[in-house]
Design a protein around this motif. Structure first.
Motif, short mmCIF file in Angstrom:
data_model
loop_
_atom_site.label_atom_id
_atom_site.label_comp_id
_atom_site.label_asym_id
_atom_site.label_seq_id
_atom_site.Cartn_x
_atom_site.Cartn_y
_atom_site.Cartn_z
N UNK A 66 -79.04 -1.64 -3.00
CA UNK A 66 -77.87 -1.96 -2.20
C UNK A 66 -76.93 -0.76 -2.20
N UNK A 67 -76.42 -0.45 -1.04
CA UNK A 67 -75.55 0.71 -0.88
C UNK A 67 -74.11 0.37 -1.28
N UNK A 68 -73.50 1.29 -2.04
CA UNK A 68 -72.14 1.06 -2.49
C UNK A 68 -71.15 1.55 -1.45
N UNK A 69 -70.02 0.90 -1.40
CA UNK A 69 -68.95 1.31 -0.49
C UNK A 69 -68.26 2.57 -1.04
N UNK A 70 -67.79 3.41 -0.14
CA UNK A 70 -67.05 4.59 -0.61
C UNK A 70 -65.81 4.15 -1.40
N UNK A 71 -65.43 4.94 -2.40
CA UNK A 71 -64.25 4.55 -3.19
C UNK A 71 -62.99 4.58 -2.34
N UNK A 72 -62.19 3.57 -2.48
CA UNK A 72 -60.92 3.49 -1.76
C UNK A 72 -61.02 2.90 -0.36
N UNK A 73 -62.22 2.51 0.09
CA UNK A 73 -62.37 1.98 1.45
C UNK A 73 -61.63 0.66 1.62
N UNK A 74 -61.74 -0.21 0.63
CA UNK A 74 -61.05 -1.50 0.72
C UNK A 74 -59.54 -1.32 0.77
N UNK A 75 -59.01 -0.42 -0.04
CA UNK A 75 -57.57 -0.17 -0.04
C UNK A 75 -57.11 0.42 1.29
N UNK A 76 -57.90 1.35 1.83
CA UNK A 76 -57.55 1.95 3.13
C UNK A 76 -57.60 0.92 4.24
N UNK A 77 -58.60 0.05 4.19
CA UNK A 77 -58.72 -1.00 5.20
C UNK A 77 -57.54 -1.96 5.13
N UNK A 78 -57.16 -2.36 3.94
CA UNK A 78 -56.02 -3.28 3.78
C UNK A 78 -54.72 -2.62 4.23
N UNK A 79 -54.56 -1.33 3.96
CA UNK A 79 -53.37 -0.61 4.41
C UNK A 79 -53.33 -0.54 5.93
N UNK A 80 -54.49 -0.30 6.57
CA UNK A 80 -54.56 -0.25 8.03
C UNK A 80 -54.20 -1.61 8.63
N UNK A 81 -54.73 -2.67 8.05
CA UNK A 81 -54.43 -4.02 8.54
C UNK A 81 -52.94 -4.32 8.39
N UNK A 82 -52.36 -3.95 7.26
CA UNK A 82 -50.93 -4.19 7.04
C UNK A 82 -50.08 -3.41 8.04
N UNK A 83 -50.50 -2.20 8.37
CA UNK A 83 -49.74 -1.38 9.32
C UNK A 83 -49.78 -1.96 10.73
N UNK A 84 -50.95 -2.43 11.13
CA UNK A 84 -51.13 -2.91 12.51
C UNK A 84 -51.17 -4.43 12.60
N UNK A 85 -50.64 -5.12 11.62
CA UNK A 85 -50.68 -6.58 11.62
C UNK A 85 -50.03 -7.22 12.84
N UNK A 86 -48.86 -6.79 13.31
CA UNK A 86 -48.28 -7.43 14.50
C UNK A 86 -49.18 -7.32 15.73
N UNK A 87 -49.79 -6.17 15.94
CA UNK A 87 -50.68 -6.01 17.09
C UNK A 87 -51.94 -6.85 16.93
N UNK A 88 -52.49 -6.91 15.73
CA UNK A 88 -53.68 -7.73 15.49
C UNK A 88 -53.36 -9.22 15.66
N UNK A 89 -52.19 -9.64 15.17
CA UNK A 89 -51.77 -11.03 15.35
C UNK A 89 -51.61 -11.36 16.83
N UNK A 90 -51.02 -10.44 17.59
CA UNK A 90 -50.84 -10.66 19.03
C UNK A 90 -52.18 -10.74 19.74
N UNK A 91 -53.13 -9.89 19.35
CA UNK A 91 -54.46 -9.94 19.97
C UNK A 91 -55.16 -11.25 19.64
N UNK A 92 -55.03 -11.72 18.40
CA UNK A 92 -55.62 -13.01 18.03
C UNK A 92 -54.96 -14.16 18.80
N UNK A 93 -53.66 -14.07 19.00
CA UNK A 93 -52.96 -15.09 19.79
C UNK A 93 -53.46 -15.07 21.23
N UNK A 94 -53.63 -13.88 21.80
CA UNK A 94 -54.12 -13.77 23.18
C UNK A 94 -55.52 -14.35 23.31
N UNK A 95 -56.39 -14.03 22.35
CA UNK A 95 -57.77 -14.52 22.39
C UNK A 95 -57.79 -16.05 22.27
#
Length: 109
Positions: A1-30
């Motif tokens: 099984x392939x391991x994830x690069x170190x820090x990928x989960x933290x970077x992903x969570x930071x990206x989601x936190x930064x763009x949360x309003x836009x993601x929430x709006x897109x989910x509302x639109x969908x």
């Protein structure tokens, strides 16, 4: 099984936190677009494609709200509005806006 690069989960969570309003709006639109399509009795394919198109349109517009004259915190309202209108009405409005701009530019020349 392939391991994830170190820090990928933290970077992903930071990206989601930064763009949360836009993601929430897109989910509302969908979700609103899907519910309105089901209410209108559209087929499953039309419901799915229309909902995805509304979500993508919301994400595309979310980054340029200030350019369009909206405050940055209006992204959720805009996403819900796009979802309520649906993909067909949004397409018609964008097409008529572009055609109006083209006619205006041809008239100036």
């Amino acid at each position: 099984m392939q391991k994830l690069p170190p820090g990928l989960l933290e970077q992903t969570m930071k990206w989601i936190a930064t763009y949360l309003p836009a993601l929430y709006a897109a989910c509302a639109a969908v979700s609103i677009s899907a519910l309105m399509s089901i209410y209108d009795g559209k087929s499953l394919v039309q419901t799915i494609t229309g909902s995805i198109a509304c979500g993508i349109m919301t994400l595309a517009i979310a980054g340029s709200l200030e350019f369009l004259g909206f405050p940055a915190n209006a992204v959720t309202f805009l996403g819900a509005s796009i979802g309520f209108l649906g993909a067909e009405k949004v397409r018609n409005k964008v097409t008529s806006f572009i055609e109006g701009r083209e006619k205006g530019q041809k008239g100036e020349q």
